[in-house]
Write a protein that holds these residues in place. Structure first.
Motif, PDB file in Angstrom:
ATOM      1  N   GLY A   1      -7.413   6.468   4.732  1.00 63.19           N
ATOM      2  CA  GLY A   1      -7.460   5.283   3.810  1.00 63.19           C
ATOM      3  C   GLY A   1      -6.456   3.910   4.036  1.00 63.19           C
ATOM      4  O   GLY A   1      -6.368   3.169   3.392  1.00 63.19           O
TER       5      GLY A   1
ATOM      6  N   TRP B   1      -4.595   1.741   1.484  1.00 63.40           N
ATOM      7  CA  TRP B   1      -4.937   2.118   0.207  1.00 63.40           C
ATOM      8  C   TRP B   1      -4.681   3.766   0.004  1.00 63.40           C
ATOM      9  O   TRP B   1      -4.733   4.001  -1.226  1.00 63.40           O
TER      10      TRP B   1
ATOM     11  N   MET C   1     -12.504  -7.520  10.545  1.00 68.72           N
ATOM     12  CA  MET C   1     -12.580  -6.364  11.306  1.00 68.72           C
ATOM     13  C   MET C   1     -13.969  -5.882  11.569  1.00 68.72           C
ATOM     14  O   MET C   1     -14.281  -5.204  12.587  1.00 68.72           O
TER      15      MET C   1
HETATM   16  C1  LIG Z   1      -0.983  -3.617  -0.848  1.00 68.03           C
HETATM   17  C2  LIG Z   1      -1.906  -4.063   0.068  1.00 68.03           C
HETATM   18  C3  LIG Z   1      -2.979  -4.948  -0.588  1.00 68.03           C
HETATM   19  C4  LIG Z   1      -3.675  -5.585   0.248  1.00 68.03           C
HETATM   20  N1  LIG Z   1      -4.773  -6.391  -0.353  1.00 68.03           N
HETATM   21  C5  LIG Z   1      -5.675  -6.942   0.561  1.00 68.03           C
HETATM   22  C6  LIG Z   1      -6.719  -7.558  -0.228  1.00 68.03           C
HETATM   23  O1  LIG Z   1      -6.925  -7.712  -1.301  1.00 68.03           O
HETATM   24  N2  LIG Z   1      -7.721  -8.240   0.670  1.00 68.03           N
HETATM   25  C7  LIG Z   1      -7.369  -8.272   2.103  1.00 68.03           C
HETATM   26  O2  LIG Z   1      -8.183  -8.628   2.694  1.00 68.03           O
HETATM   27  N3  LIG Z   1      -6.476  -7.575   2.638  1.00 68.03           N
HETATM   28  C8  LIG Z   1      -5.598  -6.833   2.003  1.00 68.03           C
HETATM   29  N4  LIG Z   1      -4.440  -6.214   2.257  1.00 68.03           N
HETATM   30  C9  LIG Z   1      -4.315  -6.073   3.917  1.00 68.03           C
HETATM   31  C10 LIG Z   1      -4.868  -4.734   4.539  1.00 68.03           C
HETATM   32  O3  LIG Z   1      -4.001  -4.457   5.260  1.00 68.03           O
HETATM   33  C11 LIG Z   1      -6.220  -4.973   5.152  1.00 68.03           C
HETATM   34  O4  LIG Z   1      -7.044  -5.349   4.119  1.00 68.03           O
HETATM   35  C12 LIG Z   1      -6.669  -3.572   5.509  1.00 68.03           C
HETATM   36  O5  LIG Z   1      -6.618  -2.563   4.552  1.00 68.03           O
HETATM   37  C13 LIG Z   1      -6.218  -3.100   7.095  1.00 68.03           C
HETATM   38  O6  LIG Z   1      -7.079  -2.085   7.398  1.00 68.03           O
HETATM   39  P1  LIG Z   1      -6.531  -1.322   8.827  1.00 68.03           P
HETATM   40  O7  LIG Z   1      -7.342  -0.035   9.041  1.00 68.03           O
HETATM   41  O8  LIG Z   1      -6.497  -2.393   9.750  1.00 68.03           O
HETATM   42  O9  LIG Z   1      -4.931  -1.029   8.419  1.00 68.03           O
HETATM   43  P2  LIG Z   1      -4.203   0.091   7.651  1.00 68.03           P
HETATM   44  O10 LIG Z   1      -5.104   0.171   6.372  1.00 68.03           O
HETATM   45  O11 LIG Z   1      -2.784  -0.370   7.512  1.00 68.03           O
HETATM   46  O12 LIG Z   1      -4.556   1.593   8.414  1.00 68.03           O
HETATM   47  C14 LIG Z   1      -3.954   1.604   9.511  1.00 68.03           C
HETATM   48  C15 LIG Z   1      -3.944   3.254   9.561  1.00 68.03           C
HETATM   49  O13 LIG Z   1      -3.258   3.442  10.836  1.00 68.03           O
HETATM   50  C16 LIG Z   1      -2.528   4.534  10.882  1.00 68.03           C
HETATM   51  N5  LIG Z   1      -1.301   4.603  11.953  1.00 68.03           N
HETATM   52  C17 LIG Z   1      -0.300   3.743  12.116  1.00 68.03           C
HETATM   53  N6  LIG Z   1       0.173   3.852  13.086  1.00 68.03           N
HETATM   54  C18 LIG Z   1      -0.339   5.002  13.750  1.00 68.03           C
HETATM   55  C19 LIG Z   1       0.190   5.657  14.783  1.00 68.03           C
HETATM   56  N7  LIG Z   1       0.859   5.512  15.668  1.00 68.03           N
HETATM   57  N8  LIG Z   1      -0.626   6.991  14.952  1.00 68.03           N
HETATM   58  C20 LIG Z   1      -1.690   7.477  13.965  1.00 68.03           C
HETATM   59  N9  LIG Z   1      -1.970   6.700  13.009  1.00 68.03           N
HETATM   60  C21 LIG Z   1      -1.243   5.534  12.787  1.00 68.03           C
HETATM   61  C22 LIG Z   1      -1.860   4.244   9.591  1.00 68.03           C
HETATM   62  O14 LIG Z   1      -1.264   5.497   8.807  1.00 68.03           O
HETATM   63  C23 LIG Z   1      -3.223   3.921   8.612  1.00 68.03           C
HETATM   64  O15 LIG Z   1      -3.912   4.909   8.058  1.00 68.03           O
HETATM   65  C24 LIG Z   1      -3.617  -5.438   1.644  1.00 68.03           C
HETATM   66  C25 LIG Z   1      -2.487  -4.755   2.239  1.00 68.03           C
HETATM   67  C26 LIG Z   1      -1.633  -3.891   1.445  1.00 68.03           C
HETATM   68  C27 LIG Z   1      -0.430  -3.489   1.835  1.00 68.03           C
END
Ligand SMILES: Cc1cc2nc3c(=O)[nH]c(=O)nc-3n(C[C@H](O)[C@H](O)[C@H](O)COP(=O)(O)OP(=O)(O)OC[C@H]3O[C@@H](n4cnc5c(N)ncnc54)[C@H](O)[C@@H]3O)c2cc1C
Length: 485
Positions: free
Chosen positions: A40, A43, A401
């Protein structure tokens, strides 16, 4: 199982989407390592009251799993998390995820052309390809103020919300007025006894065009998916206009941002009657330089009698409350940090060593960069999702992404076909790409103030163009930019 062994780090939208794209290319040996207890990403973590997306859900969702059932245009955290779990489950991705696996180190071995990925519990995974999908906003930041840890009551970051802490009647101090605070402050303001909001920099807050989707909409979207795709497409094109303006397009930037500024001014005037408070809520930088925020209840929350907005800088924390620069004490029972994330510290929790022991954080000491936001010279078969210069000021990150996932999957497909054992970007191509990013970002509205997009003088988080341009550039791998050996 045959074919390259792929380790994906992180099980948010980025990691799960990358795994799906790899699967689509016939790559089977995929292990997703996730440090938390569930999938997640943001989220899963951001459960604060009022948490919701600020890009409309029809666009803030995977193109391969459109959802006719969104209850609102801007869905809440629980609904987005449920969507992510359902879509990932339907795509058969959940079985690939190993939770409780925090990656501490990834080291490349020149002799065998393989990566050793080590987790904090000592487990090592050998991999041919590593995909880092650790997010830009996954590590909360609490400023290192004097006395920070001496606060006697509960103190927590918005991304680590303490639902066990009763707020009813409490004196609550909130530090920060960014994208999270503008969501949780209105959601808790009725419950608290009093609230002090510490604002370092006022955000531009404009009306949020939210709407409820009723059974009629759900039936329509279900029966005629083209309608749903139409709404997604229209939202995409609208957000592209904003991206164009933020990127400094000379024709659009001035009128569009001026219109948004006018919308902000009217919104503030309508919602805040007190001229002194209004003055405190006026940003002192050009609109768009920091994220433009959407809310219909932020200003009314701040205008409540039991809420005080303090613009003096926070100097320290004491057991009984927060002290500002002039020495004024603000007593509180609960302290909430709405202070954001370590966005520019890419892959901060992982020690990454590439060819000849090169340390990625050392390579990035003057600010991170990567070709297409994905690849770094000297780090073969290491690919980033949501890496440097891939964040947006006004559109869905999921679209970015998906482009990265598709590009990475093409490259790994070639490795699987035996066309290459390792793939890495040519140093001169990476340098030229970084120069292009910085030149273009110099024209963007983000260069006009200090913001979280910067690492020192360099904007390392944001992409300067349209999502469409980025997608086009990543649609087909330009092999001339890469060394495939
Ligand atoms: C509150 C909030 C609201 C947002 N709303 C929007 C929006 O409306 N629209 C939009 O475009 N973007 C939004 N964003 C930006 C959001 O970061 C991205 O949209 C998207 O969710 C990023 O996905 P991700 O998988 O790259 O990163 P993340 O969702 O941050 O997932 C990364 C994962 O990697 C894991 N991880 C990290 N380091 C390690 C490690 N060393 N070893 C193993 N696992 C690890 C974490 O635990 C996490 O589960 C929002 C961000 C936040 C914080």
């Amino acid at each position: 199982m045959s074919g390259p062994r792929v380790v994906v780090i992180g099980a948010g939208f980025g990691g799960l989407g990358a795994a799906r794209a790899l699967r689509q290319q016939g790559i089977e040996d995929i292990t997703i390592l996730e440090r938390a207890g569930a999938v997640g990403g943001v989220w899963r973590d951001n459960t604060y009251p009022g948490a919701a997306c600020d890009v409309p859900s029809p666009l803030y969702s995977w193109s391969w799993s459109l959802n006719p059932g969104w209850t609102h245009r801007y869905s809440g955290q629980a609904e987005i998390l449920a969507y992510l779990e359902r879509a990932a489950g339907d795509a058969g991705l959940l079985d690939l995820v190993h939770t409780g696996q925090a990656v501490a180190e990834a080291a490349y071995d020149d002799a065998t052309a393989t990566w050793s990925v080590r987790t904090t519990d000592g487990t090592t995974h050998e991999a041919d390809v590593v995909v880092s999908a650790v997010g830009q906003l996954s590590d909360p930041v609490v400023p290192g103020l004097p006395g920070r840890d001496t606060f006697a009551g509960p103190a927590f970051h918005s991304a680590q919300w303490r639902h066990d802490v009763p707020l009813e009647g409490a004196r609550v101090a909130v530090v920060g007025t960014g994208a999270s605070a503008i969501q949780f402050v209105p959601a808790i303001v009725d419950r608290v006894g009093s609230m002090t909001v510490f604002q370092r920099s006022a955000p531009y807050v404009v009306p949020k065009p939210d709407t409820e989707y009723r059974p009629f909409h759900h039936r329509t979207f279900d029966r005629w998916p083209a309608v749903m795709r139409g709404e997604r497409g229209a939202t995409f094109h609208l957000t592209e206009l904003l991206n164009r303006a933020l990127g400094g397009d000379s024709v659009l930037s001035t009128p569009l941002l001026a219109t948004m500024r006018q919308a902000w001014r009217l919104h503030l005037r309508r919602q805040v009657a007190d001229p002194a408070l209004r003055r405190r809520l006026e940003p002192d930088y050009p609109i768009g330089c920091k994220r433009i925020l959407f809310s219909n209840d932020w200003y009314p929350a701040l205008a409540r009698d039991h809420v005080e907005v303090v613009t003096e800088p926070v100097a320290s924390v004491e057991p009984t409350g927060v002290v500002t620069a002039s020495g004024a004490r603000h007593d509180a029972d609960v302290l909430i940090w709405g202070t954001g994330f370590a966005a520019t510290d890419f892959l901060r929790t992982i020690r990454v060593t590439g060819r000849e022991g090169a340390d990625l954080h050392d390579v990035w000491r003057d600010g991170a960069s990567a070709y297409l936001g994905i690849g770094v010279p000297g780090f073969p078969n290491l690919f980033c999702v949501y890496g440097p210069n891939t964040n947006l000021g006004g559109s869905s990150i999921i679209g970015m992404m998906e482009a990265q996932a598709g590009w990475i999957a093409q490259v790994v497909r070639r490795v699987a076909d035996g066309g290459a054992r390792t793939v890495e970007v040519r140093p001169e191509v990476a340098r030229a790409y970084d120069r292009e990013m910085q030149d273009r970002l110099g024209d963007s509205v983000w260069s006009a103030c200090d913001n979280w997009y910067r690492d020192g003088g360099k904007i390392t988080t944001n992409w300067p163009g349209l999502v469409g341009e980025y997608r086009d550039r990543l649609a087909h791998v330009d092999w001339s930019a890469l060394v495939a050996s």
